[in-house]
Scaffold this active site. Structure first.
Site, short mmCIF file in Angstrom:
data_model
loop_
_atom_site.label_atom_id
_atom_site.label_comp_id
_atom_site.label_asym_id
_atom_site.label_seq_id
_atom_site.Cartn_x
_atom_site.Cartn_y
_atom_site.Cartn_z
N GLU A 142 0.84 -1.19 0.00
CA GLU A 142 0.00 0.00 0.00
C GLU A 142 0.88 1.24 0.00
OE1 GLU A 142 -2.92 -0.11 3.10
OE2 GLU A 142 -3.81 -1.98 2.39
N HIS A 262 -8.71 10.09 3.40
CA HIS A 262 -8.36 9.00 2.47
C HIS A 262 -8.53 9.51 1.05
CE1 HIS A 262 -8.09 5.12 0.54
NE2 HIS A 262 -7.73 4.59 1.68
N ARG A 311 -0.48 8.85 1.90
CA ARG A 311 -1.84 9.30 1.63
C ARG A 311 -1.99 10.82 1.56
NH1 ARG A 311 -5.28 4.99 5.33
NH2 ARG A 311 -4.96 3.22 3.94
N HIS A 372 -10.95 10.30 7.13
CA HIS A 372 -10.74 8.85 7.30
C HIS A 372 -10.18 8.48 8.67
CE1 HIS A 372 -9.99 4.75 6.16
NE2 HIS A 372 -8.68 4.86 6.28
N ARG A 407 -0.58 9.05 9.24
CA ARG A 407 -0.48 7.60 9.47
C ARG A 407 -0.06 6.87 8.20
NH1 ARG A 407 -4.56 3.19 8.87
NH2 ARG A 407 -5.76 4.79 7.82
#
Length: 583
Positions: A142, A262, A311, A372, A407
């Site tokens: 990811e 997100h 992200r 998110h 994060r």
């Protein structure tokens, strides 16, 4: 103010603020050694470990046991489980994503204890996808990860599988649970130590209405606060209750300005509100492309990892392209996967898209960023202890120092696991000091009407969303203050407040966390991680490589005390210390 290491002393924390929600007096009670608030991966792991250590444990959860945010996690859980991967590499990726504000000691603990914590989760009953050829756990990749280290289950149903396994384990262990219960406030004794919680059970049953669970240790695992924004991936129960409760009890929070949006949430229209379908980062991990309406891959050249950048970078890339083109969304193109891969690897996402009239097999998916994950929360040490003695926090409600300003994908489930285990070890190894009976505290803060929930969401979406500026944040702060001041005036001048109930308690909690988030975002005059200031677009390490610590003033009802640390060291936690942060 700070000292080398993990930093600054707390300011009078643990003494409480005297602020409580208006609620009827408890009509029933339970006694326990530990009360766990929340039933996601963090809460249920902590409950299982505390019970295994011989502690009478009660789990309180706002909905059903399996209804928290964990169930919605699609991507998976990150850990250095694959051949050639190491905790050190996982640490490096986490520190990069955290944009200079991760606590390295906390991250090192996470990545070194993480692999064994995942194996213990498997021993509890969680079944991850394995390779048909080797039988080994099948790992994917990811955003922000330089290696395949994401374990997943059911293709894109990892959270549901983890939740299933933990719920079954809790039920098998006979741990007492109270479902459909909104926790209201922390009970504290005359010394400010934790003595349990008050809560309201919705519906009929053995327990109904407002009650109390008396316990010398309380573990907050209440999840996030995504419902503070109009559009979010969080379930409707994510109203910041744990952070608000902790603040009223005198605890400190940190890094609340870092809300991760997100990048790829299914776009359902400009007026869509509430929980929105997530399109997991794992889809990009398997090779999907972000494109504009003309089919141009706009993330290429913006970062070495392109669509797999952290992200915050991808969300900013999408927002910039939307601004440039006057568009409301971009597209995620995975048509090259083919029907078989979609059906086997991402069945949940495929079904969600098709239910909204979009077929990813034959057309690009319209996506836009949505709220998110809260990277900040209630400040804890490496054992999950907060600045209020006997009060612990883990999972999304906590700020352990692991996430910094942003994060890293799929570190959240791992953080919940690792720190829940550490909290249980602390409680079992050192039985909580006996606390006296909880001292009733009259409610002094006003309740917001239930309709304020939607007003808070509108204010926050307009002023404190992905794009922020001094003007937008100032307008948001003024509007939030007006909501609070109107209710406070009605209470003080006329003795009136909204009728106590789930909708008014939730709206009041949302306003509390919104005010803290905006105050911190105003104070941080830079762009870092998932905090994006249009009027200050550059990262400013010289002035802002530091944390913001926030608490409610014990002397001024509407005051928020916001204090920056003197360095990037994550602030230490010293319950019941006395130096004042208000100077």
């Amino acid at each position: 103010m700070s000292t080398p290491g993990r930093g600054i002393p707390s300011g009078g924390a643990g003494t409480g603020t005297g602020i409580r929600l208006h609620a009827p007096a408890p009509g029933w009670s339970l006694d326990a050694d530990v009360v766990v608030v929340g039933s996601g991966v963090a809460g249920l792991t902590a409950a299982l470990r505390c019970a295994a250590g011989g502690r009478r444990t009660v789990v309180v959860t706002k909905a059903r046991l399996d209804d928290g945010s964990t169930r919605w996690a699609q991507g998976g859980i990150a850990a250095a489980l694959g051949e050639g991967d190491t905790p050190e590499q996982h640490l490096d990726d986490t520190l990069v994503a955290g944009a200079g504000l991760c606590d390295e000691e906390a991250v090192r603990l996470l990545v070194t204890e993480g692999p064994d914590a995942v194996r213990r989760l498997m021993a509890t009953g969680a079944v991850f996808d394995t390779s048909t050829e080797t039988g080994e756990i099948e790992l994917t990749r990811e955003g922000g990860h330089h290696r395949r280290r994401i374990a997943h289950a059911g293709g894109d149903a990892t959270g549901a599988e983890i939740s299933r396994a933990l719920v079954e384990a809790v039920q098998a262990a006979g741990i007492e649970t109270v479902e459909n219960a909104l926790v209201l406030d922390l009970l504290q004794d005359a010394q400010g130590r934790t003595a349990g919680v008050t809560l309201h059970v919705m519906g009929e049953g053995q327990h109904d209405g407002v009650g109390a669970v008396h316990a010398p240790a309380v573990i907050l695992a209440t999840g996030g606060m995504g419902q503070v924004f109009s559009a979010t991936t969080n379930p409707s129960v994510s109203t910041g209750d744990g952070v608000a409760l902790a603040l009223r009890a005198g605890a400190e929070v940190s890094d609340l300005e870092f809300v991760q949006f997100h990048p790829t949430v299914l776009f359902l229209g400009p007026d869509a509100e509430g929980q929105q379908p997530l399109v997991s980062e794992a889809v990009r991990g398997e090779g999907a492309y972000l494109v504009d309406a003309d089919g141009v891959r706009f993330m290429q050249g913006q970062h070495e990892l392109a669509e797999l950048a952290p992200r915050d970078i991808v969300a900013k890339g999408i927002m910039r392209r939307m601004q440039e083109q006057g568009a409301q969304h971009m597209y995620l193109d995975a048509r090259h996967f083919g029907a078989q891969m979609w059906e086997q690897r991402f069945p949940t996402i495929l079904a969600a898209c098709r239910s909204h009239g979009i077929d990813p097999v034959t057309e690009p998916i319209p996506v836009a960023p949505a709220a998110h994950y809260a990277s900040g929360g209630v400040r804890t040490d490496l054992h999950g202890r907060t600045t209020v003695p006997g009060l612990y926090a883990c999972g999304e409600v906590a700020c352990t120092g692991v996430h910094g300003a942003n994060r890293l994908a799929s570190n959240s489930l791992l953080e919940g696991l690792v720190f829940a285990e550490r909290i249980a070890e602390d409680i079992v190894a050192e039985r909580a000091a006996g606390s006296g009976p909880g001292i009733p505290v009259p409610a002094t803060g006003p309740l917001q009407p239930g309709s304020a929930r939607y007003e808070v969401q509108r204010i926050m979406t307009e002023g404190a969303g992905v794009l922020r500026s001094a003007d937008s944040l100032g307008a948001a702060a003024d509007a939030l203050e007006a909501l609070y001041a109107t209710a406070l005036n009605d209470l003080e001048a006329h003795g009136k407040t909204a009728e106590p109930g789930v909708d008014t308690w939730e709206a009041t909690n949302l306003l509390c966390v919104a005010r803290v988030l905006v105050a911190a975002a105003q104070r941080r005059v830079e762009t870092r991680g998932c905090h994006w200031r249009e009027d200050h677009p550059e990262r400013d390490d010289a002035h802002w490589r530091r944390h913001l610590v926030v608490r409610l003033s014990a002397t001024e009802k509407r005051a928020l005390v916001v204090v920056p640390t003197d360095s990037a060291d994550f602030p230490s936690v010293h319950p019941l210390s006395t130096p004042s942060l208000e100077q």
